[in-house]
Enzyme design. Sequence first.
Site, PDB file in Angstrom:
ATOM      1  N   CYS A  50      -5.522  -7.386   1.456  1.00 53.73           N
ATOM      2  CA  CYS A  50      -4.495  -6.380   0.916  1.00 53.73           C
ATOM      3  C   CYS A  50      -5.258  -5.245   0.213  1.00 53.73           C
ATOM      4  O   CYS A  50      -6.152  -5.279  -0.569  1.00 53.73           O
ATOM      5  CB  CYS A  50      -3.605  -6.924  -0.055  1.00 53.73           C
ATOM      6  SG  CYS A  50      -2.270  -5.663  -0.870  1.00 53.73           S
ATOM      7  N   CYS A  52      -3.754  -2.703  -1.293  1.00 55.23           N
ATOM      8  CA  CYS A  52      -2.781  -1.976  -2.240  1.00 55.23           C
ATOM      9  C   CYS A  52      -3.540  -1.549  -3.383  1.00 55.23           C
ATOM     10  O   CYS A  52      -4.683  -2.231  -3.657  1.00 55.23           O
ATOM     11  CB  CYS A  52      -1.532  -2.579  -2.311  1.00 55.23           C
ATOM     12  SG  CYS A  52      -1.615  -3.923  -3.747  1.00 55.23           S
ATOM     13  N   CYS A  55      -3.236  -4.774  -6.561  1.00 53.27           N
ATOM     14  CA  CYS A  55      -3.988  -6.024  -6.449  1.00 53.27           C
ATOM     15  C   CYS A  55      -5.157  -6.121  -6.959  1.00 53.27           C
ATOM     16  O   CYS A  55      -5.952  -5.174  -6.750  1.00 53.27           O
ATOM     17  CB  CYS A  55      -4.007  -6.555  -4.987  1.00 53.27           C
ATOM     18  SG  CYS A  55      -2.509  -7.231  -4.088  1.00 53.27           S
TER      19      CYS A  55
END
Length: 191
Positions: A50, A52, A55
Amino acid sequence: MPSQVSIHPALNGGVKAGQANFNGGTLVCACADRPVKVKVEGTVLHNHACGCSKCWKPEGAAFSIVAVAPTDKVTVLENGDKLKVVDPSALIQRHACTGCGVHMYGPVERDHAFTGLSFVHPERFQEGGWPAPGFAAFVSSIIETGTPPSAMAGVRSKIEELGLEPYDCLNPTLMDAISTWVAKKAGTLRE
């Protein structure tokens, strides 16, 4: 020639297959003194890289590794007094260790398609064999955390070299689940 882009320390050398019989284990933060330990009963699902900006990522990683488990199968075993929610206004209530910063679990408690699930970082399992990541999500989001746009072709190339499909949102299965939940809630879909 393989790309030199650092995706995540547990992935840069290749995606390792998980064990078919993986049945959970204990997540451990990075603290040498009084580490936080969180038990996850059963396997984790939808494991992915991930990008993003929310995180937790280990030092030098452009991506996290994150999966979900049912919240009722996630239990703090030791040193829960060290946990604090990173952003109480966020959908995912990421409980991080105040000592080392590792996000230990993040339940979704608001009304959402993922309510009842907790996000966890499987590379923190003290046991090996957790399911391998199956895709990369929010790839473009690493620009928000400092990756130059000019590096993105190399990033996507490295992700594909690892055998992962890069997406700028979630994979189609998870996007379909969210859209189905929204449509049912709006009354436009009745199943």
